[in-house]
Write a protein that holds these residues in place. Structure first.
Motif, mmCIF file in Angstrom:
data_model
loop_
_atom_site.group_PDB
_atom_site.id
_atom_site.type_symbol
_atom_site.label_atom_id
_atom_site.label_comp_id
_atom_site.label_asym_id
_atom_site.label_seq_id
_atom_site.Cartn_x
_atom_site.Cartn_y
_atom_site.Cartn_z
ATOM 1 N N UNK A 89 7.489 -0.594 27.454
ATOM 2 C CA UNK A 89 6.795 -1.808 27.219
ATOM 3 C C UNK A 89 5.440 -1.703 27.127
ATOM 4 N N UNK A 90 4.771 -0.613 27.854
ATOM 5 C CA UNK A 90 3.171 -1.024 28.144
ATOM 6 C C UNK A 90 2.506 0.207 27.054
ATOM 7 N N UNK A 91 3.195 1.384 26.875
ATOM 8 C CA UNK A 91 2.629 2.536 26.294
ATOM 9 C C UNK A 91 3.039 2.872 24.971
ATOM 10 N N UNK A 92 4.512 2.606 24.726
ATOM 11 C CA UNK A 92 4.935 3.314 23.455
ATOM 12 C C UNK A 92 4.384 2.478 22.115
ATOM 13 N N UNK A 93 3.972 3.411 21.272
ATOM 14 C CA UNK A 93 3.546 2.787 19.938
ATOM 15 C C UNK A 93 4.545 2.991 18.981
ATOM 16 N N UNK A 94 5.164 1.834 18.182
ATOM 17 C CA UNK A 94 6.144 1.960 17.271
ATOM 18 C C UNK A 94 5.702 1.571 15.902
ATOM 19 N N UNK A 95 5.639 2.658 14.999
ATOM 20 C CA UNK A 95 5.056 2.201 13.799
ATOM 21 C C UNK A 95 6.148 2.199 12.648
ATOM 22 N N UNK A 96 5.631 1.617 11.602
ATOM 23 C CA UNK A 96 6.725 1.590 10.450
ATOM 24 C C UNK A 96 7.272 2.839 9.930
ATOM 25 N N UNK A 97 8.226 2.839 9.166
ATOM 26 C CA UNK A 97 8.783 3.966 8.619
ATOM 27 C C UNK A 97 7.957 4.339 7.448
ATOM 28 N N UNK A 98 7.759 5.455 6.891
ATOM 29 C CA UNK A 98 7.013 5.739 5.430
ATOM 30 C C UNK A 98 8.166 5.439 4.458
ATOM 31 N N UNK A 99 7.453 5.513 3.388
ATOM 32 C CA UNK A 99 8.427 5.391 1.980
ATOM 33 C C UNK A 99 9.580 6.349 1.925
ATOM 34 N N UNK A 100 8.902 7.783 2.189
ATOM 35 C CA UNK A 100 9.933 8.790 2.143
ATOM 36 C C UNK A 100 10.843 8.829 2.992
ATOM 37 N N UNK A 101 10.662 8.248 4.216
ATOM 38 C CA UNK A 101 11.689 8.223 5.329
ATOM 39 C C UNK A 101 12.776 7.082 4.911
ATOM 40 N N UNK A 102 12.238 5.914 4.365
ATOM 41 C CA UNK A 102 13.115 4.996 4.089
ATOM 42 C C UNK A 102 13.769 5.153 2.709
ATOM 43 N N UNK A 103 13.416 6.062 1.928
ATOM 44 C CA UNK A 103 14.209 6.487 0.814
ATOM 45 C C UNK A 103 15.209 7.504 1.149
ATOM 46 N N UNK A 104 14.929 8.225 2.115
ATOM 47 C CA UNK A 104 15.816 9.305 2.727
ATOM 48 C C UNK A 104 17.134 8.465 3.553
ATOM 49 N N UNK A 105 17.133 7.437 4.113
ATOM 50 C CA UNK A 105 18.004 6.777 4.742
ATOM 51 C C UNK A 105 18.843 6.104 3.549
ATOM 52 N N UNK A 106 18.120 5.731 2.565
ATOM 53 C CA UNK A 106 18.675 4.881 1.505
ATOM 54 C C UNK A 106 19.688 5.972 1.067
ATOM 55 N N UNK A 107 19.458 7.401 0.622
ATOM 56 C CA UNK A 107 20.218 8.017 0.044
ATOM 57 C C UNK A 107 21.487 8.482 1.021
ATOM 58 N N UNK A 108 21.207 8.610 2.220
ATOM 59 C CA UNK A 108 22.224 8.905 3.127
ATOM 60 C C UNK A 108 23.210 7.785 3.268
ATOM 61 N N UNK A 109 22.887 6.683 3.303
ATOM 62 C CA UNK A 109 23.725 5.598 3.563
ATOM 63 C C UNK A 109 24.492 5.199 2.000
ATOM 64 N N UNK A 110 23.693 5.232 1.268
ATOM 65 C CA UNK A 110 24.381 4.778 -0.227
ATOM 66 C C UNK A 110 24.108 6.070 -1.229
#
Length: 359
Positions: A89-110
């Motif tokens: 809650x107080x320390x963790x930094x959550x960033x956005x996925x990079x375009x490369x990471x999104x593309x990799x997920x897209x390839x694996x699921x579709x």
């Protein structure tokens, strides 16, 4: 500058910069290695100059707050569940996925050779999530009312038949139904032909209503036994199609949960987790947990009563259809030292992707 802390004991305290840094290092070391961090090693990692004795004093204060604990005498410290929650809650930094990471997920699921069935998408999503985490990837599909494309009845024995229902997105459901006494194979074929000619292209509740409206026509076109067969089959399907109830759970990467388990107690907790995952009520509860928040939700250890005995963490997010109705959930189950900051955006994007592909 101090930090307001709410611990598992509901007590408030303020962490100064020194305490904050020591606490952060202990948690990050645990998430990375799973091992306790001692004062001597910790003193070498700190940006400020502190002796091991001074570090131990701070550790003692953090332990009093319920944020860390010592697993063994004279050992280093590990975060408690309350400490992990505070860190998230107080320390963790959550960033956005990079375009490369999104593309990799897209390839694996579709992938190009996918059949685009919902079950196939779920399997790929759970496999992908297990690959990027130390845990098991899970995807749940809520029970929905499929639009029928084809119906078939297959005789299994004199008193039983297999009713096969194929939906518009190639989802297949098989149900064993009892046959009326004396029904023939030709009557099974006649019943299926009637449904395929007149009733396909509708959901199951719509089919039942249509059958009621066409009762006179059914009696004229089908023998009485065939009509009975149709009603039995539809009753079975409709009885299973309770709105909002999970119908399927796909889990990939269960072997990941075996890594680092040396003690009998750990194996016993893992067995409890696997038992929980096999229960229908567990699927409903996971879906309910996902439903209560707009995005990704994190449950650490005993925060989630479903997996409290196994001491597991759950990161879960719902996915929705075009009408913003929740149709399932996607997430990761694993040990409390999951890489939360990496997994959270992965789960979030996967839920969004499944929502798009399910429409």
């Amino acid at each position: 500058m101090g930090f307001s802390v709410t611990t598992g004991r509901d007590s408030n305290a303020s962490l100064d910069d020194r305490s904050r840094e020591i606490f952060r290092r202990i948690v990050e070391s645990y998430l990375e290695t799973g091992e306790a961090l001692g004062s001597r090693n910790l003193s070498r990692l700190l940006p400020m100059s502190l002796s091991p004795a001074s570090v131990r004093n701070v550790m003692s204060d953090l332990e009093e707050l319920g944020l860390i604990y010592s697993p063994h005498i004279s050992a280093g410290r590990l975060p408690t569940e309350a400490g992990l929650r505070f860190f998230v809650d107080a320390f963790m930094q959550v960033g956005s996925l990079s375009e490369e990471e999104r593309a990799n997920i897209d390839r694996q699921i579709r992938p190009a050779n996918r059949d685009h069935s919902l079950e196939g998408l779920m399997a790929e999503a759970s496999l992908m999530l297990s690959g990027v985490s130390r845990g098991a990837g899970i995807v749940i599909a809520a029970k929905s009312d499929p639009v029928l494309k084809h119906v078939e009845f297959i005789r299994l024995e004199p008193t039983k038949a297999l009713a096969v229902l194929v939906g518009e997105h190639n989802q297949v459901e098989n149900r064993v139904i009892d046959l009326p006494a004396g029904v023939t194979s030709s009557q099974l074929t006649e019943a299926a032909n009637f449904l395929n000619a007149h009733l396909t292209g509708q959901t199951l509740p719509e089919l039942r209503g249509e059958l009621t409206r066409l009762k006179d026509q059914v009696q004229s076109e089908l023998y009485a036994l065939s009509q009975d067969l149709v009603e039995r089959g539809l009753a079975v399907w409709s009885g299973d199609a309770e709105e909002g109830k999970p119908s399927q759970l796909i889990v990939r990467g269960r072997a990941n949960l075996l890594h680092g388990l040396d003690e009998t107690a750990d194996l016993d907790r893992l067995r409890l987790l696997f038992d929980d995952l096999e229960k229908k009520d567990s699927l409903i509860e996971i879906l309910d947990l996902a439903e209560k928040g707009p995005g990704v939700r994190i449950f650490i250890g005993s925060e989630n009563k479903l997996f409290s005995l196994s001491g597991s963490s759950l990161i879960v997010a719902p996915y929705r259809d075009g009408e913003d109705k929740i149709i399932g959930a996607v997430g990761v189950i694993g040990p409390t030292r999951l890489n939360y900051s990496r997994i959270v955006p992965m789960v979030d994007y996967t839920a969004q992707l499944l929502a798009r592909l399910s429409r």
